[in-house]
Motif scaffolding. Structure first.
Motif, PDB file in Angstrom:
ATOM      1  N   UNK A  66      -0.620  -4.590  -7.013  1.00 37.14           N
ATOM      2  CA  UNK A  66      -1.956  -4.749  -7.592  1.00 37.14           C
ATOM      3  C   UNK A  66      -2.960  -3.775  -6.980  1.00 37.14           C
ATOM      4  N   UNK A  67      -2.744  -3.434  -5.715  1.00 37.52           N
ATOM      5  CA  UNK A  67      -3.662  -2.542  -5.011  1.00 37.52           C
ATOM      6  C   UNK A  67      -3.418  -1.069  -5.319  1.00 37.52           C
ATOM      7  N   UNK A  68      -2.192  -0.713  -5.630  1.00 40.46           N
ATOM      8  CA  UNK A  68      -1.908   0.708  -5.869  1.00 40.46           C
ATOM      9  C   UNK A  68      -1.306   0.917  -7.254  1.00 40.46           C
ATOM     10  N   UNK A  69      -2.032   0.492  -8.252  1.00 44.00           N
ATOM     11  CA  UNK A  69      -1.550   0.564  -9.636  1.00 44.00           C
ATOM     12  C   UNK A  69      -1.319   1.987 -10.135  1.00 44.00           C
ATOM     13  N   UNK A  70      -1.821   3.003  -9.442  1.00 46.52           N
ATOM     14  CA  UNK A  70      -1.571   4.391  -9.825  1.00 46.52           C
ATOM     15  C   UNK A  70      -0.575   5.075  -8.892  1.00 46.52           C
ATOM     16  N   UNK A  71      -0.027   4.330  -7.942  1.00 44.09           N
ATOM     17  CA  UNK A  71       0.881   4.895  -6.954  1.00 44.09           C
ATOM     18  C   UNK A  71       2.323   4.543  -7.232  1.00 44.09           C
ATOM     19  N   UNK A  72       3.123   4.580  -6.189  1.00 44.05           N
ATOM     20  CA  UNK A  72       4.545   4.239  -6.277  1.00 44.05           C
ATOM     21  C   UNK A  72       4.892   3.291  -5.148  1.00 44.05           C
ATOM     22  N   UNK A  73       5.836   2.398  -5.410  1.00 44.88           N
ATOM     23  CA  UNK A  73       6.335   1.482  -4.388  1.00 44.88           C
ATOM     24  C   UNK A  73       7.853   1.559  -4.403  1.00 44.88           C
TER      25      UNK A  73
END
Length: 179
Positions: free
Chosen positions: A41-48
């Motif tokens: 939810x915090x890094x919706x434009x990133x990758x996990x």
């Protein structure tokens, strides 16, 4: 920055404080994804890149992966060289690792947690690292020294590539001194 905590609430607060919307996060020990959900939810434009070897992790993490296109779950043992090598290749493709999150067993085996942290962070060179482990936190708060050796990134810059035992194959990824 390297942050060591034990309380799960503090761990998740720190995640909320340091994750940015486009971060690349490697989460070691995601289990069933409760913290992963917060990260996504915090890094919706990133990758996990979330990794856990627990059979209980598979269904919840696959479900969470379907909800989050930026999440890639892998069932694997983070202590294995092959796991690190596969994730390191993905990180090389992305170009950076912003956060290494290590939550392996909470309070157990601080020696294993530190070894995993040291090898993964030395390979990925994250901007920030958060480790959740009671044993490491207890050690930190029980120790004292007058020496000041400090790293400002999420890995131990002071270690560099020096003093690496050449017989440990997991070190081959990040040391140019190993053949």
């Amino acid at each position: 920055m390297i942050k060591v905590v034990y309380d799960i609430k503090v761990y998740r607060e720190v995640l909320r404080d340091i994750i940015q919307a486009d971060d690349v996060v490697v989460e070691l020990g995601c289990h069933v994804g409760n913290s992963t959900r917060i990260i996504s939810k915090l890094n919706n434009n990133g990758r996990i890149f979330a990794i856990d070897n627990s059979p209980e992790a598979v269904k919840p993490m696959e479900s969470l992966e379907k909800e989050n296109p930026n999440l890639e779950f892998t069932r694997a043992d983070v202590r294995l060289h092959e796991t690190l090598e596969a994730v390191a290749e993905k990180i090389r493709e992305v170009g950076r690792c912003d956060l290494l999150s290590v939550d392996l067993g909470g309070g157990y085996h601080p020696d294993t947690v530190f070894k995993v942290f040291f090898i993964w962070s030395s390979t990925l060179k994250p901007r920030n690292t958060i480790i959740r482990n009671r044993g490491l936190l207890d050690f930190i708060h029980s120790s004292s020294t007058d020496e000041v050796i400090r790293s400002h990134e999420g890995w131990l810059e002071s270690s560099g590539d020096d003093g690496i035992p050449p017989r440990l194959k997991e070190f081959k990824l990040w040391s140019s001194k190993i053949n």
